[in-house]
Design an enzyme around this catalytic site. Structure first.
Site, PDB file in Angstrom:
ATOM      1  CG  HIS A   1      -1.648   1.290   1.054  1.00  0.00           C
ATOM      2  ND1 HIS A   1      -3.268   1.214   0.604  1.00  0.00           N
ATOM      3  CD2 HIS A   1      -1.913   2.376   1.657  1.00  0.00           C
ATOM      4  CE1 HIS A   1      -3.876   2.296   0.846  1.00  0.00           C
ATOM      5  NE2 HIS A   1      -2.844   3.214   1.310  1.00  0.00           N
ATOM      6  CB  CYS A   2       1.964   3.625  -2.665  1.00  0.00           C
ATOM      7  SG  CYS A   2       2.758   4.784  -3.180  1.00  0.00           S
ATOM      8  N   PRO A   3       1.473   4.927   0.582  1.00  0.00           N
ATOM      9  CG  PRO A   3       3.112   5.640   2.239  1.00  0.00           C
ATOM     10  CD  PRO A   3       2.561   4.793   1.239  1.00  0.00           C
TER      11      PRO A   3
END
Length: 267
Positions: A126-128
């Site tokens: 999951h890429c913030p």
């Protein structure tokens, strides 16, 4: 749409990225960099090329951050259909696992993302910075985005350096080059991060693994008792499948083939 939806993390992150991208571009045009010198001399090809690359990187960023990363369908299926699908796709040694959060049967290589609250096929991470998962559908575009973004960052880094003037009194330098120097430092940091991300993801793509599998292979049921990566089909086929979807086939089928080869007696 409710007004408070405009303050959601996704909207704020994407707006911040867009503002930062064009803000840095504006700084490079307003200071005495080679970009501005080309513009003043009427040599517009390179400035226009730079702007198109910036725009392309921004559009790729928005595409990756807004698209479906490969969410597992949450629609309930008849029990008999599920049994047939499980029998056809998954060997008995590794049955489909039901997610304890969204209660769907997870395909091989899928994982539940707590931030997105969905299971994602071929989950990578999951890429913030994008406020979205990177998974089966958007991972190829994510790698292309990293490559283009790195080109833009390195070119911007060179342009920022070309506009710095060091042989000036401190006060005058701070007024004329302070903002440009801060931009140079920011671009240096972003270039380093983008380089590390691109190199690591190219390695993962070349070996047909994911960030999650690389870090947690000792905890993943279908990997922890395997001496090697069961999905690795060689560099050429890994790249062809990742970017072009060829050769096609489910991960369950590939895992089963590797399992049969590993268990067959040597002749």
């Amino acid at each position: 749409m409710a007004p408070w939806a405009l303050l959601s993390p996704g909207v704020l992150v994407r707006t911040g990225h867009t503002v930062l991208t064009w803000g840095i571009t504006l700084v490079l045009f307003l200071h005495d960099t080679e970009l501005r010198q080309w513009e003043e001399q009427g040599e517009l090809l390179l400035p226009l090329t730079f702007l198109l690359l910036v725009l392309g990187s921004l559009l790729l960023y928005l595409a990756v951050s807004l698209m479906d990363p490969g969410y597992v369908n949450v629609q309930p299926q008849p029990q008999e259909e599920l049994k047939e699908e499980q029998t056809a796709m998954v060997p008995p040694a590794i049955p489909l696992r039901r997610c304890r959060y969204c209660l769907v049967l997870q395909p091989l290589r899928a994982r539940h993302c707590r931030e997105c609250r969905r299971c994602v096929r071929r989950y990578d991470h999951h890429c913030p910075w994008m406020e979205n998962c990177v998974g089966e559908r958007n991972h190829p575009l994510f790698v292309v985005y990293l490559a283009l973004q790195l080109v833009v960052l390195l070119w911007g880094l060179y342009l920022a350096w070309s506009g710095l003037r060091f042989f000036q009194p401190w006060g005058q330098w701070l007024r004329s080059s302070g903002l440009l120097f801060a931009t140079f430092l920011l671009l240096s940091l972003f270039s380093l991060v983008a380089s590390l991300l691109l190199v690591s993801h190219l390695y993962l793509v070349a070996s047909n693994t994911t960030t999650w599998e690389f870090i947690s292979s000792h905890r993943i049921a279908y990997l922890r008792q395997r001496p090697s990566n069961p999905f690795d089909r060689g560099l050429t086929r890994n790249l062809a499948h990742f970017f072009c979807g060829w050769p096609s086939g489910s991960w369950e089928t590939l895992w089963a083939e590797e399992e049969e080869e590993g268990s067959s007696p040597a002749v």
